[in-house]
Design an enzyme around this catalytic site. Structure first.
Site, PDB file in Angstrom:
ATOM      1  N   HIS A  82     -90.673  52.470   2.600  1.00  0.00           N
ATOM      2  CA  HIS A  82     -89.504  53.312   2.369  1.00  0.00           C
ATOM      3  C   HIS A  82     -89.941  54.514   1.548  1.00  0.00           C
ATOM      4  O   HIS A  82     -90.740  54.386   0.631  1.00  0.00           O
ATOM      5  CB  HIS A  82     -88.424  52.531   1.591  1.00  0.00           C
ATOM      6  N   ASP A 161     -73.305  49.172   0.122  1.00  0.00           N
ATOM      7  CA  ASP A 161     -74.046  50.377  -0.270  1.00  0.00           C
ATOM      8  C   ASP A 161     -73.354  51.627   0.264  1.00  0.00           C
ATOM      9  O   ASP A 161     -73.296  52.647  -0.422  1.00  0.00           O
ATOM     10  CB  ASP A 161     -75.490  50.312   0.236  1.00  0.00           C
ATOM     11  N   ARG A 168     -70.290  57.117  -5.478  1.00  0.00           N
ATOM     12  CA  ARG A 168     -71.228  57.744  -6.428  1.00  0.00           C
ATOM     13  C   ARG A 168     -71.330  59.246  -6.171  1.00  0.00           C
ATOM     14  O   ARG A 168     -71.413  60.046  -7.096  1.00  0.00           O
ATOM     15  CB  ARG A 168     -72.617  57.102  -6.293  1.00  0.00           C
ATOM     16  N   SER A 183     -79.626  50.294  -4.481  1.00  0.00           N
ATOM     17  CA  SER A 183     -79.239  50.829  -3.178  1.00  0.00           C
ATOM     18  C   SER A 183     -80.424  50.748  -2.205  1.00  0.00           C
ATOM     19  O   SER A 183     -80.300  50.242  -1.085  1.00  0.00           O
ATOM     20  CB  SER A 183     -78.772  52.282  -3.378  1.00  0.00           C
ATOM     21  N   LYS A 187     -81.087  47.574   0.997  1.00  0.00           N
ATOM     22  CA  LYS A 187     -81.290  47.897   2.413  1.00  0.00           C
ATOM     23  C   LYS A 187     -82.661  47.412   2.894  1.00  0.00           C
ATOM     24  O   LYS A 187     -82.784  46.889   4.000  1.00  0.00           O
ATOM     25  CB  LYS A 187     -81.149  49.405   2.640  1.00  0.00           C
TER      26      LYS A 187
HETATM   27  N1  URA Z   1     -81.664  56.649  -1.462  1.00  0.00           N
HETATM   28  C1  URA Z   1     -80.863  55.570  -1.287  1.00  0.00           C
HETATM   29  O1  URA Z   1     -80.960  54.867  -0.285  1.00  0.00           O
HETATM   30  N2  URA Z   1     -79.969  55.284  -2.257  1.00  0.00           N
HETATM   31  C2  URA Z   1     -79.827  56.010  -3.371  1.00  0.00           C
HETATM   32  O2  URA Z   1     -79.015  55.681  -4.203  1.00  0.00           O
HETATM   33  C3  URA Z   1     -80.661  57.141  -3.528  1.00  0.00           C
HETATM   34  C4  URA Z   1     -81.581  57.430  -2.544  1.00  0.00           C
END
Ligand code: URA
Length: 430
Positions: A82, A161, A168, A183, A187
Site C-alpha cells: 500500500h 471507513d 473526517r 483507515s 482496508k
Molecule cells: N489513506 C487512507 O486510506 N486513509 C486515510 O485516512 C488517509 C489516507
C-alpha cells in the site's frame, strides 16, 4: 453504554476499551449514532491521539464492519502493498509483476486517484480492455494461476471507513495519525494478505510532511498489523520530487515497461527492488534481503518480470497493440528553465496538480481522465541545467492554461549550489 460518556472519556485523554470502540463503530455503521457525536469523538481523538492498543481495536472494529476477503484458497504466502499516495507513483505496476515472476502471490485491491495523486486503477484502465472488476472467485483463480491479480475495492469492504472518512473530510480530522493508520490498515487487513509492505511517502506532495510523523504512522501501522498476526514493514520514502520521470496514466505505464525491461528510472527501480526483496524473504523464497535484491535484479534484466506484466495485463483483458502509438496527444509543450543552476526541488504537489489540470487526474470523483496526457520530467534533483534547457515535457490534448504554467514554475526550484542526492528510501520500520 452511552456515546456521550465515550466522548467525555476521550476528551479527558483516558484510554478507550475495545468494547467502547466496537460500540462506536457498530453503532455508527448501523446509523444508530449520529454524525455530530462521532464528529466530537473524532476531534477528541485528533487532539488527544490514541494508544497503539486503541488504534488496533479501532482497526479491528472497522475491519469487521464489512466483507473480509477469504484468500485461504490461494496456495502460498499472500503479499500486498500500500502506498500513502504520491505523484508518479507507479510502484504497484512494477512491483506486482516483479514479485509475481519471483514466485510471490500478489492479491491486491487498489483505488483510484483523486486530486494531485494518481491511482493504480486509473493507470491500469488506461490500457485498452483492462478489467478491474473481478469476482472473488476469478480474483483467487487468477492469483493461483499466474501469481498476480489487481482489482477494484468493492463497496462492501470496510464500510465504516467510507463513512468515517467522509465525516473526517468535513470536520478537519483527516490528518490524525491513528485515524489514518486504522483507515489504511483496516482496508489492507480486509484484503486478506499475510505480508503487507507499506510505502509511507514524505514530502510536500504527500500526506506526511515530516520524517517524525511518517515514523509515527509507520510504527502504529506495523504494531496494528502485528497485533493481528500479519508481517508488516513500512518503507518511509521521499516525495521531494515525483517518483521516476513520468506523471500521467499511459506515460506512467510506458515508464513501467521501461523499468521492467531493466532500464527504468533509478529511484523507481531501487524502491521496487527493495520492497520485492522483503516480500520474497517473508514469503520464504529467499534467505535474506541481499538474496532477494539479487533475484529481483535478475528478473528485471532477464525479461521474466516484463513477461509477467504482459501475462497479467492479458489475464485481465488488457492489450497494448502498439507501444509506439500508445500515447496519443495533439501537442508536446516544452517547459524550459528561466535560469541556470542545480535542481534543488521538484515539488510533487505542483507537478501532480498540473497533470490533473490538463486532464491526467480528477479534481472531483465524477471527472473523466484523458489517459494520454501528463508530464514527463527531463531533469531530477541534483541535475545541472542551463538557461532554456527543457525541464519537463507537457503532453496535451487541450490548450495549456496559465494556471498550469504557474504550477510548473512553482514546481522547479533551481539553486546555484550543488545538491546532494538522497536515496528514495529514508527508513524501513518493521
Ligand atoms: N489513506 C487512507 O486510506 N486513509 C486515510 O485516512 C488517509 C489516507
Amino acid at each position: 453504554m452511552r456515546m456521550v460518556d465515550i466522548i467525555e472519556k476521550k476528551r479527558e485523554a483516558i484510554e478507550l476499551t475495545e468494547k467502547e470502540i466496537e460500540f462506536v463503530i457498530q453503532g455508527y455503521t448501523k446509523g444508530d449514532i449520529p454524525d455530530y457525536q462521532v464528529s466530537a469523538l473524532l476531534m477528541a481523538i485528533y487532539f488527544n491521539g490514541m494508544t497503539n492498543d486503541e488504534a488496533s481495536h479501532l482497526t479491528k472494529a472497522m475491519l469487521h464492519s464489512g466483507d473480509i476477503i477469504d484468500l485461504s484458497q490461494i496456495k502460498g504466502v499472500k503479499v500486498d502493498k500500500h502506498s500513502t499516495g504520491g505523484v508518479g507513483d507507479k510502484t504497484t505496476l512494477v512491483l506486482g509483476p516483479l514479485v509475481a515472476s519471483m514466485g510471490c502471490k500478489l492479491a491486491k485491491l487498489s483505488g483510484r486517484g483523486l486530486g494531485h495523486t494518481g491511482g493504480t486503477l486509473d493507470k491500469l484502465e488506461s490500457i485498452d480492455g483492462f478489467n478491474i472488476s473481478l469476482s472473488e472467485e476469478d480474483f483467487i483463480k487468477q492469483v493461483n494461476d499466474i501469481n498476480i491479480a489487481v482489482a477494484g475495492q468493492t463497496k462492501k469492504l470496510v464500510p465504516a471507513d467510507k463513512l468515517l472518512y467522509a465525516l473526517r473530510d468535513v470536520t478537519a480530522t483527516v490528518p490524525s495519525i491513528p485515524l489514518i493508520a486504522s483507515s489504511i490498515m483496516s482496508k489492507k487487513l480486509a484484503s486478506g494478505a499475510d505480508v503487507i509492505c507499506l510505502d509511507v511517502k514524505i514530502g510536500d506532495g504527500a500526506f506526511m510532511k515530516t520524517i517524525e510523523d511518517a515514523r509515527k504512522l509507520s510504527e502504529i501501522m506495523v504494531s496494528i498489523g502485528e497485533s493481528l498476526g500479519k508481517k508488516v514493514s513500512a518503507f518511509i520514502t521521499s516525495m521531494d520530487q515525483p517518483l521516476g520521470y513520468a506523471v500521467g496514466n499511459r506515460l506512467e505505464v510506458k515508464e513501467v515497461i521501461d523499468t521492467l525491461e531493466g532500464h527504468g528510472p533509478k529511484d523507481l527501480e531501487e524502491l521496487c527492488v527493495e520492497i520485492a526483496a522483503y516480500m520474497a524473504m517473508y514469503a520464504g523464497l529467499v534467505s535474506d534481503i541481499e538474496a532477494g535484491k539479487n533475484l529481483a535484479y535478475d528478473h528485471l534484466n532477464n525479461g521474466l518480470a516484463l513477461k509477467k506484466f504482459y501475462e497479467f495485463i492479458e489475464a485481465q483483458g488488457g492489450h497494448i497493440d502498439d507501444l509506439d502509438h500508445f500515447i496519443q496527444v495533439q501537442e508536446i509543450y516544452e517547459f524550459k528553465a528561466d535560469k541556470a543552476g542545480y535542481i534543488k526541488n521538484i515539488k510533487a504537489l505542483n507537478i501532480g496538480l498540473a497533470s490533473m489540470k490538463i486532464g491526467g487526474g480528477r479534481e472531483t470523483k465524477e471527472d473523466n481522465i484523458d489517459p494520454s496526457v501528463g508530464i514527463v520530467l527531463e531533469k531530477k534533483i541534483g541535475d545541472f541545467v542551463h538557461k532554456n534547457d527543457v525541464l519537463a515535457k507537457v503532453y496535451l490534448n487541450s490548450k495549456l492554461g496559465d494556471n498550469v504554467l504557474d504550477d510548473l514554475k512553482q514546481a522547479f526550484i533551481i539553486s546555484e549550489d550543488k545538491q546532494e542526492i538522497s536515496p528514495v528510501i529514508k527508513e524501513i520500520i518493521q
